[in-house]
Design a protein around this motif. Structure first.
Motif, PDB file in Angstrom:
ATOM      1  N   HIS A   1      59.724 148.918  81.496  1.00  0.00           N
ATOM      2  CA  HIS A   1      59.850 148.989  82.955  1.00  0.00           C
ATOM      3  C   HIS A   1      59.143 150.179  83.572  1.00  0.00           C
ATOM      4  CE1 HIS A   1      61.965 150.087  86.756  1.00  0.00           C
ATOM      5  NE2 HIS A   1      61.881 148.795  86.963  1.00  0.00           N
ATOM      6  N   ASP A   2      59.026 151.282  82.858  1.00  0.00           N
ATOM      7  CA  ASP A   2      58.517 152.509  83.466  1.00  0.00           C
ATOM      8  C   ASP A   2      57.071 152.322  83.915  1.00  0.00           C
ATOM      9  OD1 ASP A   2      58.830 155.443  84.011  1.00  0.00           O
ATOM     10  OD2 ASP A   2      57.142 155.507  82.614  1.00  0.00           O
ATOM     11  N   ALA A   3      56.806 152.657  85.160  1.00  0.00           N
ATOM     12  CA  ALA A   3      55.469 152.467  85.720  1.00  0.00           C
ATOM     13  C   ALA A   3      54.463 153.430  85.107  1.00  0.00           C
ATOM     14  CB  ALA A   3      55.516 152.642  87.235  1.00  0.00           C
ATOM     15  N   SER A   4      54.872 154.642  84.814  1.00  0.00           N
ATOM     16  CA  SER A   4      53.950 155.616  84.224  1.00  0.00           C
ATOM     17  C   SER A   4      53.485 155.176  82.850  1.00  0.00           C
ATOM     18  CB  SER A   4      54.621 156.994  84.139  1.00  0.00           C
ATOM     19  OG  SER A   4      54.973 157.467  85.422  1.00  0.00           O
TER      20      SER A   4
ATOM     21  N   GLU B   1      53.468 152.040  81.768  1.00  0.00           N
ATOM     22  CA  GLU B   1      52.639 150.853  81.964  1.00  0.00           C
ATOM     23  C   GLU B   1      51.218 151.251  82.359  1.00  0.00           C
ATOM     24  OE1 GLU B   1      54.498 148.308  84.763  1.00  0.00           O
ATOM     25  OE2 GLU B   1      56.110 147.693  83.416  1.00  0.00           O
ATOM     26  N   ALA B   2      51.091 152.263  83.205  1.00  0.00           N
ATOM     27  CA  ALA B   2      49.761 152.735  83.582  1.00  0.00           C
ATOM     28  C   ALA B   2      49.029 153.315  82.373  1.00  0.00           C
ATOM     29  CB  ALA B   2      49.875 153.785  84.684  1.00  0.00           C
TER      30      ALA B   2
ATOM     31  N   GLN C   1      66.729 153.767  87.662  1.00  0.00           N
ATOM     32  CA  GLN C   1      65.350 153.569  88.083  1.00  0.00           C
ATOM     33  C   GLN C   1      64.405 153.643  86.886  1.00  0.00           C
ATOM     34  OE1 GLN C   1      63.968 156.381  90.985  1.00  0.00           O
ATOM     35  NE2 GLN C   1      61.914 155.545  91.072  1.00  0.00           N
TER      36      GLN C   1
END
Length: 489
Positions: free
Chosen positions: A49-52, A54-55, A222
């Motif tokens: 889930h973590d966007a960082s 995933e980036a 989050q």
């Protein structure tokens, strides 16, 4: 009994019923909406889930595709081209005007035979891929630490709120006792006001602790993308890992008594590594395994190859070429006879040697040499930074373990001091304020001890991160110490 006291007594009588009902509803909601999660489960959720992260994963895929592009420089290339044109001829010579058309189709291929710069670019791509893998590993290690940090922040806030609520209950009992003694004339109104002031102060602390817990809970939710989240907690009295020894070796455990038993904690009986023996091993491991150093080393190799590429640009290149061309055009000798079809096939060797480029090649070599010097300096800086971070993390764990043992002794001493002050209050050698201060000291010590225990566990992860050997498997030993929270009734 005065009205205020009757109101407080009535409230205290109704409180257990209201708390039991609220706890039952909360427990049913928790059972129906979420299950408790251990640390590895929370990390798996954060990884998805973590966007960082995933980036970082997407950047790795882009770097891998970019590295594969360099293989095109040593492989053959094939191109197909074609065209058609229509020409209207209007001439003053005798004869009608004509509309001429022409078609052409060309198939060409080339194979580099001698291009040193392309071979060097392929080697650079391989080093760039290693640097990309190191960056992805670093991002995963950062996510592991961030997940553990967010989880332990929630658990520490839960412990702090629990201790403050227990302190609030103890102060409330002390306030009630002071009022009773004041009514019978055994004490002064000062004791009542001091107890009331302490009760109000603890109530303010309870509000702040509840808000802190809610904020930390939202941050964890989050991060992992789940709501609600009920992380497993660290029970009191669980033996924590001792000072880590060699990387990869099984960690010893420090024998610590259960909190609240009123005994002084014994010294660590298991063989723990000393800073003078284990610290160099961690530093040595960091110099070979840390992702930051692998990135810097890859950057140095890429810069060295870039110098060779710049120098190779002044040399010759040789390519093998092949071409097949099909053309259809009007017959210029006999326009009325139709079109002429033509097919040409050719193979050859193409040689190229730059003679003068306005000084661009020499300046490019000087630029590459300067960048190589910078890459070497960056590697030296990375080595020093990793060494310093590893030493700081190791000494931090050692200090944390010592703080836990000291706080355990302080907790036992604070409990003894509270018992002594309570007894002294009964016999008249202590005042109510002494008991309140002893209660405050005891619960503050419990809060600090709970936080210090989580800091030790987090410190072991930070140590492995600082040395570059942290992985998701390192969460398992910590998860084995945690326990699922008991359902609320």
């Amino acid at each position: 009994m005065n009205p205020l006291r009757r109101a407080r007594s009535s409230a205290f009588k109704r409180a257990p019923v209201a708390c039991a009902l609220a706890g039952l509803l909360a427990g049913l909601f928790a059972l129906g909406s979420a299950q408790a999660q251990n640390l590895p489960e929370l990390f798996a959720a954060a990884r998805a889930h973590d966007a960082s992260f995933e980036a970082a994963l997407a950047q790795f895929e882009a770097d891998r595709a970019r590295a594969a592009q360099a293989q095109a420089g040593v492989r053959p290339s094939v191109a197909l081209s074609g065209g058609a044109s229509w020409t209207h001829r209007d001439s003053s010579l005798p004869g009608p005007d004509r509309l001429l058309n022409q078609q052409q189709l060309t198939l060409g291929a080339s194979q580099p035979l001698f291009r040193p710069a392309n071979q060097l670019a392929l080697q650079q791509a391989q080093w760039a891929l290693q640097a990309a893998q190191a960056r992805l590993q670093s991002a995963e290690q950062d996510l592991i630490v961030r997940t553990a940090q967010a989880t332990f922040d929630v658990l520490a806030a839960q412990d702090r709120l629990r201790f403050i609520e227990a302190q609030q209950q103890a102060v409330a009992e002390q306030l009630a006792a002071a009022r009773r003694m004041f009514e019978v004339g055994a004490t002064t109104v000062t004791d009542v006001r001091e107890a009331q002031a302490r009760f109000d102060l603890v109530r303010a602390q309870q509000i702040a602790a509840a808000n802190e817990l809610q904020v930390n809970q939202l941050a964890l939710e989050q991060l992992v993308g789940r709501s609600p989240v009920r992380p497993w907690h660290l029970p009191e009295g669980v033996a924590l890992p001792a000072l880590p020894g060699l990387p990869g070796a099984p960690a010893a455990t420090a024998t610590t008594p259960a909190a609240g038993l009123g005994t002084t904690p014994a010294a660590t009986s298991s063989p723990a590594a000393s800073p003078t023996t284990a610290l160099p091993s961690w530093v040595e491991r960091a110099q070979t395994a840390h992702p930051l150093l692998r990135q810097a080393e890859a950057g140095l190799q890429i810069a060295a190859l870039e110098v060779q590429r710049a120098q190779a640009a002044r040399g010759p290149t040789v390519d093998a070429t092949a071409q097949l061309q099909l053309a259809r055009s009007p017959n210029p000798a006999q326009p009325a006879s139709g079109h002429v079809r033509q097919r040409d096939a050719s193979v050859g060797i193409q040689f190229n040697l730059p003679l003068y480029s306005g000084g661009a090649l020499q300046n490019r070599i000087e630029e590459a040499v300067a960048l190589h010097t910078r890459a070497r300096a960056e590697l030296d800086a990375a080595q020093r930074s990793v060494t310093q971070a590893t030493r700081s993390a190791y000494l931090g764990v050692a200090s944390g373990i010592g703080q836990v043992q000291a706080l355990q002794a302080a907790q036992a001493s604070s409990q003894s001091a509270l018992d002594a002050n309570r007894l002294g209050l009964e016999v008249g050698v202590r005042i109510n304020l002494d008991v309140l201060n002893a209660q405050s000291q005891l619960f503050d010590t419990k809060t600090q001890l709970a936080r210090a225990r989580y800091e030790v566990l987090l410190g072991t992860l930070r140590l492995r991160q600082a040395s570059g050997v942290l992985s998701a498997d390192d969460l398992q030993p910590i998860a084995a110490l945690l326990r699922a929270p008991q359902p609320k009734h």
